[in-house]
Design an enzyme around this catalytic site. Structure first.
Site, PDB file in Angstrom:
ATOM      1  N   TYR A   1      38.878   2.551  36.884  1.00 52.07           N
ATOM      2  CA  TYR A   1      39.893   1.685  36.413  1.00 52.07           C
ATOM      3  C   TYR A   1      41.373   2.607  37.042  1.00 52.07           C
ATOM      4  O   TYR A   1      42.250   1.829  37.036  1.00 52.07           O
ATOM      5  CB  TYR A   1      40.237   1.708  34.908  1.00 52.07           C
ATOM      6  CG  TYR A   1      39.105   0.809  34.456  1.00 52.07           C
ATOM      7  CD1 TYR A   1      38.214   0.168  35.374  1.00 52.07           C
ATOM      8  CD2 TYR A   1      38.903   0.890  32.846  1.00 52.07           C
ATOM      9  CE1 TYR A   1      37.314  -0.597  34.630  1.00 52.07           C
ATOM     10  CE2 TYR A   1      37.772   0.154  32.307  1.00 52.07           C
ATOM     11  CZ  TYR A   1      36.956  -0.663  33.351  1.00 52.07           C
ATOM     12  OH  TYR A   1      36.106  -1.316  32.619  1.00 52.07           O
TER      13      TYR A   1
ATOM     14  N   ILE B   1      35.255  -5.749  23.695  1.00 52.61           N
ATOM     15  CA  ILE B   1      36.379  -4.570  24.209  1.00 52.61           C
ATOM     16  C   ILE B   1      37.504  -5.499  24.901  1.00 52.61           C
ATOM     17  O   ILE B   1      37.868  -5.358  25.876  1.00 52.61           O
ATOM     18  CB  ILE B   1      36.118  -3.695  24.897  1.00 52.61           C
ATOM     19  CG1 ILE B   1      35.195  -4.087  25.999  1.00 52.61           C
ATOM     20  CG2 ILE B   1      35.520  -2.602  24.155  1.00 52.61           C
ATOM     21  CD1 ILE B   1      34.820  -2.830  27.252  1.00 52.61           C
TER      22      ILE B   1
ATOM     23  N   LYS C   1      40.934  -6.714  26.253  1.00 51.38           N
ATOM     24  CA  LYS C   1      42.220  -6.044  26.876  1.00 51.38           C
ATOM     25  C   LYS C   1      43.329  -6.896  26.686  1.00 51.38           C
ATOM     26  O   LYS C   1      43.237  -8.334  26.411  1.00 51.38           O
ATOM     27  CB  LYS C   1      42.081  -5.526  28.410  1.00 51.38           C
ATOM     28  CG  LYS C   1      42.020  -6.767  29.082  1.00 51.38           C
ATOM     29  CD  LYS C   1      41.839  -6.401  30.615  1.00 51.38           C
ATOM     30  CE  LYS C   1      41.853  -7.656  31.489  1.00 51.38           C
ATOM     31  NZ  LYS C   1      41.680  -7.190  33.083  1.00 51.38           N
TER      32      LYS C   1
END
Length: 266
Positions: A42, A220, A222
């Site tokens: 990332y 998870i 974002k």
């Protein structure tokens, strides 16, 4: 066996860059998130580290995960790049270290013992894998001396991954769901909109509530701005058995992340 239980929900950072990344992680932590997910791939570990330093939350209260890039999965590279990740994050250890993809430099007999080694050295408290098939997951369980704490996979109402979740539960492995709202496609699913209307909620919140209630699964999502709180507030939604079954019926086996060299395409 592992007694690790991931805080629910996690905060994903794929695609987050620069000051926006730092600001979003700070906001998430101060709102109540206690699980932050990043990766070498990332290119934002430094920004996540700044957020950990600046947020009004004790580092010991945050479950921090990162992932080793597929090109760094040779034995010595795992050791070297894990230390580099810790330096960028500004921490002595992460709580979870993943094999990001079992591709490129991945070799089970070489890569997995390196993950045992970084755990033995105290650089990570737990080891994990991501984007594995059932066969690769079973192989990793056999090779690793460390328990696998987590398997991270694409998982959303159109791709429910029942077999991988079940195999994980058999081995006491939690499943982390990435793309949990199908990159926003849940907004176009009529069933989710109908359920959302009954809860004065959004389709995104209903999709996340479905994840939150699923055994052994931690999404998870974002987000930035108001969506950070929207995702967190979905914890307060209780779905009925009928509503969960209606969402279960949305499974189509549709992948959004499907590289040609992924393990399931070989």
């Amino acid at each position: 066996m592992t007694d690790t239980h991931l805080p629910q929900p996690g905060f994903g950072t794929s695609g987050h860059e620069g000051e926006t990344c730092t600001k979003s992680v700070i906001e998430a932590l101060e709102m109540g998130y206690r699980h932050v997910d990043t990766a070498q791939m990332y290119d934002n570990e430094r920004e996540v580290g700044r957020a950990l330093e600046q947020a009004d939350v004790d580092r010991d209260d945050v479950f921090l995960a990162t992932k080793v890039h597929p090109s760094n999965l040779a034995y010595d590279d795992v050791l070297e790049t894990t230390e580099e990740s810790l330096e960028r994050l500004g921490v002595d250890a992460v709580d979870l270290l993943y094999v990001h993809w079992p591709i490129d430099a991945y070799d089970a007999e070489e890569t997995l013992p390196a993950f045992d080694e970084v755990r033995d050295r105290g650089l990570t408290r737990n080891v994990a894998v991501s984007n594995f098939t059932v066969d690769l997951l079973e192989e990793a369980v056999d090779i690793l001396e460390s328990p696998i704490a987590v398997h991270q996979i694409e998982l959303h109402p159109r791709l429910q991954q029942d077999e991988l979740v079940s195999v994980g539960l058999e081995h006491d492995i939690e499943t982390v769901a990435y793309c949990p709202i199908a990159q926003g496609d849940v907004l176009e699913m009529g069933t989710l909109q109908e359920i959302a209307d009954d809860h004065d909620a959004t389709p995104v919140q209903i999709a996340l509530a479905w994840h939150y209630e699923r055994e052994g699964v931690v999404p998870i999502p974002k987000a930035t701005g108001d969506h950070i709180g929207e995702n967190y507030d979905a914890l307060e939604i209780d779905l009925s058995e009928d509503e969960r079954e209606r969402i279960d019926d949305l499974d189509r086996g549709e992948r959004l992340i499907d590289p040609d060299d992924a393990a399931w395409n070989r």
